[in-house]
Design a protein around this motif. Structure first.
Motif, short mmCIF file in Angstrom:
data_model
loop_
_atom_site.label_atom_id
_atom_site.label_comp_id
_atom_site.label_asym_id
_atom_site.label_seq_id
_atom_site.Cartn_x
_atom_site.Cartn_y
_atom_site.Cartn_z
N ALA A 135 20.85 -17.95 57.03
CA ALA A 135 21.67 -17.62 58.20
C ALA A 135 21.16 -16.39 58.96
N GLU A 136 20.72 -15.38 58.23
CA GLU A 136 20.34 -14.14 58.90
C GLU A 136 19.12 -14.30 59.80
N SER A 137 18.28 -15.32 59.55
CA SER A 137 17.10 -15.53 60.39
C SER A 137 17.34 -16.49 61.55
N ALA A 138 18.53 -17.13 61.59
CA ALA A 138 18.79 -18.17 62.59
C ALA A 138 18.72 -17.67 64.03
N PRO A 139 19.33 -16.52 64.39
CA PRO A 139 19.24 -16.08 65.80
C PRO A 139 17.80 -15.83 66.24
N ARG A 140 17.00 -15.20 65.38
CA ARG A 140 15.61 -14.94 65.74
C ARG A 140 14.84 -16.24 65.90
N LYS A 141 15.05 -17.20 65.00
CA LYS A 141 14.35 -18.47 65.07
C LYS A 141 14.71 -19.24 66.34
N LEU A 142 15.99 -19.24 66.69
CA LEU A 142 16.39 -19.94 67.90
C LEU A 142 15.77 -19.29 69.12
N GLY A 143 15.74 -17.97 69.16
CA GLY A 143 15.12 -17.27 70.28
C GLY A 143 13.64 -17.62 70.41
N ALA A 145 12.20 -20.35 69.42
CA ALA A 145 12.08 -21.74 69.85
C ALA A 145 12.36 -21.89 71.34
N LEU A 146 13.38 -21.20 71.84
CA LEU A 146 13.71 -21.30 73.26
C LEU A 146 12.61 -20.72 74.14
N ARG A 147 12.02 -19.60 73.73
CA ARG A 147 10.92 -19.02 74.51
C ARG A 147 9.72 -19.98 74.53
N ALA A 148 9.43 -20.58 73.40
CA ALA A 148 8.31 -21.52 73.34
C ALA A 148 8.58 -22.76 74.18
N PRO A 208 8.18 -24.33 67.53
CA PRO A 208 8.92 -23.91 66.33
C PRO A 208 10.29 -24.55 66.27
N SER A 209 10.79 -24.76 65.08
CA SER A 209 12.11 -25.38 64.91
C SER A 209 13.20 -24.44 65.41
N PRO A 210 14.13 -24.94 66.23
CA PRO A 210 15.22 -24.07 66.69
C PRO A 210 16.23 -23.76 65.59
#
Length: 285
Positions: A135-143, A145-148, A208-210
């Motif tokens: 859970a703690e990495s989810a916001p960074r990962k979504l960001g 993915a959206l930038r990519a 990257p996976s969102p």
């Protein structure tokens, strides 16, 4: 490729997919799922060695000769489960088995865990659970993915002046393969463009996976698999994480460790024959 197969295109409700058909029409129904950035040719060595099975080796959407997903859609691993079910509907298969390599094995486990009533058997090659995220990495990962995703339209796929240059690049890719394996994948995966050749694959597959399943999510799917399962682990493959191996060993899967790399089913005849020696009695039992 010296073995006979039938090339087909299947019009699913949401897109069109391509596939190779192997084996007798009255054989045990099997849908074969390749790995990330591969295509149906992944099973061109192994499928002809499997007896008594009717194999539909798919080009997953975005790969090979299958359609890309429409604009705005993504390539989340669970979306492939719907593609598989729609493919089974084309053949009237209410129950069927899955033969999955790498990503294809992961998707197979997700579907078998989610809908155990539809899956008879799982035959897995160097793939069980996906890369996970907490859970703690989810916001960074979504960001990320959206930038990519915003930048993907500005990117251009590599163009290779010669076919053999593309083959050499594939040999060095994720899950490195032998030259002959790379040639088989390239024969189906490349298309001519001005200046040479490029890959047919949808560039969005490299994003990257969102969102990733947590480890608990991924393990829950594997633990809910009810059907007989046979797993091949490549000794020089990608399944090397000690915690993952420990978890897999806790499952009621039939497990075999064979010499070879991540694409041992495709790299050479010896690897394909070794896997067939495991899967033929498994499918026949």
């Amino acid at each position: 490729m010296s073995h006979t197969f039938e090339e087909v295109r299947l019009r699913l409700p949401h897109l069109e997919v391509a596939a190779h058909l192997y084996g007798p029409e009255d054989g045990r129904p099997v849908i074969a799922l390749h790995g990330w950035l591969d295509n149906a040719a992944s099973f061109s060595r192994l499928a002809p060695l499997l007896n008594g099975v009717r194999i539909v080796a798919l080009d997953l959407p975005g790969h090979g000769l299958s359609d890309h997903r429409p604009p705005g859609a993504g390539y989340n691993i669970w979306d492939y489960a719907h593609d598989i079910l729609q493919t089974a509907e084309q053949f009237g298969w209410q129950r069927f088995s899955l033969l999955g390599h790498s990503l294809g094995g992961i998707v197979s486990v997700l579907l078998a865990g989610a809908m155990p009533e539809r899956i008879e058997r799982l035959a897995l090659i160097d793939g069980v659970i996906p890369y996970t995220g907490e859970a703690e990495s989810a916001p960074r990962k979504l960001g990320e993915a959206l930038r990519a995703l915003l930048a993907v339209e500005r990117k251009r796929k590599p163009v290779y002046a010669r076919f053999d240059q593309a083959v050499a690049a594939r040999m060095k890719g994720v899950g490195a393969v032998s030259r002959e394996a790379a040639e088989r994948l390239a024969q189906r995966g490349l298309m001519p463009v001005p200046g040479g050749y490029t890959w047919r694959t949808d560039p969005r597959l490299m994003l990257p996976s969102p969102l990733r399943l947590t480890l608990a999510h991924a393990q829950a799917f594997a633990q809910r698999v009810e059907c007989p399962t046979s797993l091949i682990i490549a000794r020089q493959g990608l399944m090397t994480d000690a915690k993952v191996i420990e978890f897999i060993d806790s499952l009621p899967f039939e497990s075999h460790r064979l010499h070879g790399g991540h694409h041992l089913h495709l790299d050479d005849d010896e690897g394909a024959a070794a896997i067939a020696a495991v899967f033929n009695p498994f499918f026949a039992s």
